[in-house]
Design an enzyme around this catalytic site. Sequence first.
Site, PDB file in Angstrom:
ATOM      1  N   ASP A 120      24.384   7.249  11.984  1.00 10.23           N
ATOM      2  CA  ASP A 120      24.930   8.279  11.264  1.00 10.23           C
ATOM      3  C   ASP A 120      24.163   9.642  11.555  1.00 10.23           C
ATOM      4  O   ASP A 120      24.094  10.169  12.385  1.00 10.23           O
ATOM      5  CB  ASP A 120      24.941   7.870   9.625  1.00 10.23           C
ATOM      6  CG  ASP A 120      25.817   8.684   8.941  1.00 10.23           C
ATOM      7  OD1 ASP A 120      26.203   9.823   9.107  1.00 10.23           O
ATOM      8  OD2 ASP A 120      26.561   7.963   7.951  1.00 10.23           O
ATOM      9  N   PHE A 169      33.441   9.052   6.269  1.00  6.30           N
ATOM     10  CA  PHE A 169      32.617   7.711   5.437  1.00  6.30           C
ATOM     11  C   PHE A 169      33.661   6.481   5.974  1.00  6.30           C
ATOM     12  O   PHE A 169      34.955   6.440   5.888  1.00  6.30           O
ATOM     13  CB  PHE A 169      32.589   7.738   4.135  1.00  6.30           C
ATOM     14  CG  PHE A 169      31.909   6.663   3.729  1.00  6.30           C
ATOM     15  CD1 PHE A 169      30.450   6.611   3.965  1.00  6.30           C
ATOM     16  CD2 PHE A 169      32.572   5.555   3.069  1.00  6.30           C
ATOM     17  CE1 PHE A 169      29.754   5.486   3.339  1.00  6.30           C
ATOM     18  CE2 PHE A 169      32.023   4.419   2.636  1.00  6.30           C
ATOM     19  CZ  PHE A 169      30.463   4.406   3.062  1.00  6.30           C
ATOM     20  N   ASP A 176      29.755  -1.366   4.779  1.00  3.72           N
ATOM     21  CA  ASP A 176      30.139  -1.537   3.200  1.00  3.72           C
ATOM     22  C   ASP A 176      30.525  -0.003   2.406  1.00  3.72           C
ATOM     23  O   ASP A 176      30.244   1.013   2.895  1.00  3.72           O
ATOM     24  CB  ASP A 176      29.277  -2.472   2.371  1.00  3.72           C
ATOM     25  CG  ASP A 176      28.025  -1.597   2.066  1.00  3.72           C
ATOM     26  OD1 ASP A 176      27.482  -0.798   3.096  1.00  3.72           O
ATOM     27  OD2 ASP A 176      27.671  -1.412   0.955  1.00  3.72           O
TER      28      ASP A 176
END
Length: 199
Positions: A120, A169, A176
């Site tokens: 990320d 996201f 998760d």
Amino acid sequence: MVGPHRYVRVVTDTHAAPSHPDIGEVLVSTEEIASKITELARRVDADYAGREVLLVGVLKGAVMLMADLSRALETPVTMEFMAVSSYGSSTSSSGVVRILKDLDRSIEGRHVLVVEDIIDSGLTLSWLLKNLRSRGPASLEVLALLRKPESQAIDLDVRYVGFDIPSAFVVGYGLDYAERYRTLSFVGTLTPAAIAAGG
Ligand code: PRP
């Protein structure tokens, strides 16, 4: 900085409904993940021919990828796991990295391939690579299933990347939201309602 990237629109069957009510859009389907892992495994096999590889999985997100990649490889491998914390239950990186579980064995002189579910900001991996390099491996490379080029805050040399995705996201295939959705076989975005419900 990170150079220009082409986003691959990966959903091939636009009629396929997301197979979970909390999923807004499927970004990488089950089939696409499977064929990408096979493709990456063949590259790894070719690159490491005649050598044994130590796969270092980064918990918890990389569990699915470790399981599938390790079985797709013909190269002899051993497996180790590390757990590092980058951002707990929120949806963006804090840049704070700490070791929650270290490797059980020395990696000195070993051919290490770090297996990550997602890059990320890149802060976790950057820190991890520095840490592992200091332990004297014979070689150190990275295989990541997903990368978000728009979010990357740091330039990283990643040898094997599955998919470049937009900066949304995402959950599924190990990823998760508040510990849920890791077992989905695909990668997708959450609906606003699911995000508001807090996972
Ligand atoms: C996620 C993911 C990477 C890291 C990437 O882990 O698995 O390790 O964040 O973020 P970065 O590139 O911005 O540093 P997380 O800390 O959420 O832990 P988890 O794998 O246990 O869910």
